[in-house]
Design a protein around this motif. Structure first.
Motif, PDB file in Angstrom:
ATOM      1  N   ALA A 195      41.336  63.069   7.366  1.00 52.58           N
ATOM      2  CA  ALA A 195      40.751  63.039   6.026  1.00 52.58           C
ATOM      3  C   ALA A 195      39.600  62.039   5.932  1.00 52.58           C
ATOM      4  O   ALA A 195      38.873  62.008   4.945  1.00 52.58           O
ATOM      5  CB  ALA A 195      41.823  62.668   5.005  1.00 52.58           C
ATOM      6  N   LYS A 196      39.420  61.218   6.976  1.00 54.87           N
ATOM      7  CA  LYS A 196      38.328  60.247   6.986  1.00 54.87           C
ATOM      8  C   LYS A 196      36.986  60.970   7.034  1.00 54.87           C
ATOM      9  O   LYS A 196      36.873  62.080   7.548  1.00 54.87           O
ATOM     10  CB  LYS A 196      38.455  59.334   8.198  1.00 54.87           C
ATOM     11  N   SER A 197      35.955  60.304   6.509  1.00 54.26           N
ATOM     12  CA  SER A 197      34.614  60.895   6.563  1.00 54.26           C
ATOM     13  C   SER A 197      34.111  60.868   7.996  1.00 54.26           C
ATOM     14  O   SER A 197      34.535  60.034   8.803  1.00 54.26           O
ATOM     15  CB  SER A 197      33.653  60.115   5.657  1.00 54.26           C
ATOM     16  N   ARG A 220      34.357  58.065  11.888  1.00 54.30           N
ATOM     17  CA  ARG A 220      35.053  58.520  13.100  1.00 54.30           C
ATOM     18  C   ARG A 220      34.150  58.355  14.324  1.00 54.30           C
ATOM     19  O   ARG A 220      33.350  59.216  14.656  1.00 54.30           O
ATOM     20  CB  ARG A 220      35.497  59.963  12.911  1.00 54.30           C
ATOM     21  N   THR A 221      34.314  57.229  14.995  1.00 55.22           N
ATOM     22  CA  THR A 221      33.452  56.863  16.113  1.00 55.22           C
ATOM     23  C   THR A 221      33.486  57.887  17.240  1.00 55.22           C
ATOM     24  O   THR A 221      32.443  58.276  17.777  1.00 55.22           O
ATOM     25  CB  THR A 221      33.856  55.477  16.664  1.00 55.22           C
ATOM     26  N   GLU A 222      34.681  58.317  17.621  1.00 53.62           N
ATOM     27  CA  GLU A 222      34.792  59.256  18.741  1.00 53.62           C
ATOM     28  C   GLU A 222      34.169  60.606  18.411  1.00 53.62           C
ATOM     29  O   GLU A 222      33.565  61.247  19.267  1.00 53.62           O
ATOM     30  CB  GLU A 222      36.260  59.438  19.138  1.00 53.62           C
ATOM     31  N   LEU A 223      34.313  61.037  17.178  1.00 55.47           N
ATOM     32  CA  LEU A 223      33.703  62.296  16.759  1.00 55.47           C
ATOM     33  C   LEU A 223      32.181  62.211  16.860  1.00 55.47           C
ATOM     34  O   LEU A 223      31.526  63.116  17.384  1.00 55.47           O
ATOM     35  CB  LEU A 223      34.114  62.632  15.327  1.00 55.47           C
ATOM     36  N   LEU A 224      31.624  61.104  16.396  1.00 54.39           N
ATOM     37  CA  LEU A 224      30.182  60.915  16.467  1.00 54.39           C
ATOM     38  C   LEU A 224      29.708  60.790  17.910  1.00 54.39           C
ATOM     39  O   LEU A 224      28.641  61.300  18.276  1.00 54.39           O
ATOM     40  CB  LEU A 224      29.780  59.664  15.670  1.00 54.39           C
ATOM     41  N   THR A 244      40.961  37.877  18.737  1.00 56.06           N
ATOM     42  CA  THR A 244      39.683  37.933  18.005  1.00 56.06           C
ATOM     43  C   THR A 244      38.652  38.802  18.724  1.00 56.06           C
ATOM     44  O   THR A 244      37.905  39.550  18.087  1.00 56.06           O
ATOM     45  CB  THR A 244      39.107  36.511  17.828  1.00 56.06           C
ATOM     46  N   GLU A 245      38.609  38.717  20.067  1.00 53.13           N
ATOM     47  CA  GLU A 245      37.618  39.487  20.824  1.00 53.13           C
ATOM     48  C   GLU A 245      37.895  40.982  20.718  1.00 53.13           C
ATOM     49  O   GLU A 245      36.970  41.781  20.549  1.00 53.13           O
ATOM     50  CB  GLU A 245      37.642  39.065  22.302  1.00 53.13           C
ATOM     51  N   GLU A 246      39.171  41.351  20.812  1.00 50.25           N
ATOM     52  CA  GLU A 246      39.544  42.753  20.707  1.00 50.25           C
ATOM     53  C   GLU A 246      39.158  43.328  19.331  1.00 50.25           C
ATOM     54  O   GLU A 246      38.651  44.446  19.237  1.00 50.25           O
ATOM     55  CB  GLU A 246      41.060  42.929  20.926  1.00 50.25           C
ATOM     56  N   ILE A 247      39.387  42.549  18.296  1.00 47.62           N
ATOM     57  CA  ILE A 247      39.058  42.995  16.933  1.00 47.62           C
ATOM     58  C   ILE A 247      37.548  43.145  16.768  1.00 47.62           C
ATOM     59  O   ILE A 247      37.079  44.094  16.134  1.00 47.62           O
ATOM     60  CB  ILE A 247      39.638  42.014  15.896  1.00 47.62           C
ATOM     61  N   LYS A 248      36.781  42.230  17.363  1.00 48.24           N
ATOM     62  CA  LYS A 248      35.317  42.332  17.298  1.00 48.24           C
ATOM     63  C   LYS A 248      34.833  43.625  17.943  1.00 48.24           C
ATOM     64  O   LYS A 248      33.968  44.320  17.414  1.00 48.24           O
ATOM     65  CB  LYS A 248      34.674  41.136  18.006  1.00 48.24           C
ATOM     66  N   LEU A 249      35.394  43.959  19.113  1.00 50.40           N
ATOM     67  CA  LEU A 249      34.995  45.172  19.825  1.00 50.40           C
ATOM     68  C   LEU A 249      35.399  46.429  19.050  1.00 50.40           C
ATOM     69  O   LEU A 249      34.662  47.417  19.031  1.00 50.40           O
ATOM     70  CB  LEU A 249      35.626  45.191  21.226  1.00 50.40           C
ATOM     71  N   LEU A 250      36.561  46.379  18.400  1.00 46.91           N
ATOM     72  CA  LEU A 250      36.998  47.513  17.580  1.00 46.91           C
ATOM     73  C   LEU A 250      36.023  47.750  16.434  1.00 46.91           C
ATOM     74  O   LEU A 250      35.656  48.891  16.128  1.00 46.91           O
ATOM     75  CB  LEU A 250      38.400  47.249  17.026  1.00 46.91           C
ATOM     76  N   LYS A 251      35.587  46.676  15.814  1.00 42.60           N
ATOM     77  CA  LYS A 251      34.658  46.789  14.691  1.00 42.60           C
ATOM     78  C   LYS A 251      33.302  47.335  15.144  1.00 42.60           C
ATOM     79  O   LYS A 251      32.582  47.942  14.360  1.00 42.60           O
ATOM     80  CB  LYS A 251      34.478  45.435  14.014  1.00 42.60           C
ATOM     81  N   LYS A 252      32.963  47.109  16.416  1.00 38.67           N
ATOM     82  CA  LYS A 252      31.700  47.620  16.949  1.00 38.67           C
ATOM     83  C   LYS A 252      31.800  49.091  17.351  1.00 38.67           C
ATOM     84  O   LYS A 252      30.794  49.699  17.723  1.00 38.67           O
ATOM     85  CB  LYS A 252      31.264  46.792  18.167  1.00 38.67           C
ATOM     86  N   GLY A 253      33.021  49.648  17.295  1.00 38.69           N
ATOM     87  CA  GLY A 253      33.192  51.063  17.588  1.00 38.69           C
ATOM     88  C   GLY A 253      33.620  51.386  19.001  1.00 38.69           C
ATOM     89  O   GLY A 253      33.646  52.550  19.389  1.00 38.69           O
TER      90      GLY A 253
END
Length: 206
Positions: free
Chosen positions: A46-48, A52-56, A173-182
């Motif tokens: 249902a996300k836009s 959706r990083t993988e879709l893009l 913290t590093e893992e979360i930063k990378l997640l936010k970057k996609g």
């Protein structure tokens, strides 16, 4: 040889998409198609599309690498919002890339690269049915919560949850930063050495 990519999706972190990938890999081999890449995500359909990083990533890849087909096990794997699904299909159509839906054995383009009008009509109906199903499920869940609370039930995080959440944020913290970057879960795991299950927990906090 026909060049394809596999796209798989599940809605939650506790689900796995291996079955989808295995089925589509077998399908490709039986038809003599090459699988150039696999894109998989754990996110609500249902996300836009822009969330959706993988879709893009998949859309960018198929255009850059002259892919002929995108394979999905069923239409809901592409998404559950009718307009978002049709938007992706339109992007693929414009690039001359056909979407193959395994459970209905239909494609969005004909062999000569033209839009398959009958498939397009069916896909629109299927996407709308998926959206309505999601709406019905949500309404049932909300009704269940209301009844549960009305009978004295408590809904919410358990005591101590907040503390555990803060600890994870500080430790990864590093893992979360990378997640936010996609970055994908697999890539983050390779970069940091952190297990995918732990990275999934980090993702749930974003």
């Amino acid at each position: 040889m026909m060049k394809t990519v596999i796209f798989a999706r599940v809605s939650t972190n506790v689900q796995e998409y291996d079955r989808q990938i295995n089925e589509l890999t077998t399908l490709a081999k039986s038809n003599g198609w090459s699988v150039e890449a696999v894109f998989a995500e754990k996110i609500s359909g249902a996300k836009s599309n822009k969330e959706r990083t993988e879709l893009l990533n998949m859309v960018s890849y198929v255009e850059a690498n002259h892919i002929n087909k995108v394979l999905v096990t069923e239409l809901s794997r592409l998404g559950r919002d009718t307009l978002q699904v049709l938007e992706v299909i339109q992007m693929l159509n414009e690039k001359g890339i056909s979407l193959y839906i395994q459970n209905y054995n239909i494609e969005t383009l004909t062999k000569d690269g033209k839009v398959n009008a009958m498939s397009q009509f069916l896909i629109t109906i299927l996407a709308e049915v998926a959206r309505m199903e999601r709406k019905t499920i949500r309404e049932r869940v909300e009704s269940g919560y209301k009844n549960y609370r009305a009978n004295g039930g408590k809904v919410g995080r358990k005591i101590g949850y907040k503390k555990a959440e803060e600890t994870i944020r500080e430790q990864y913290t590093e893992e979360i930063k990378l997640l936010k970057k996609g970055y994908s879960l697999r890539n983050i795991s390779k970069i940091t050495g952190t297990s995918i299950n732990t990275i999934r927990k980090c993702k749930s906090l974003i």
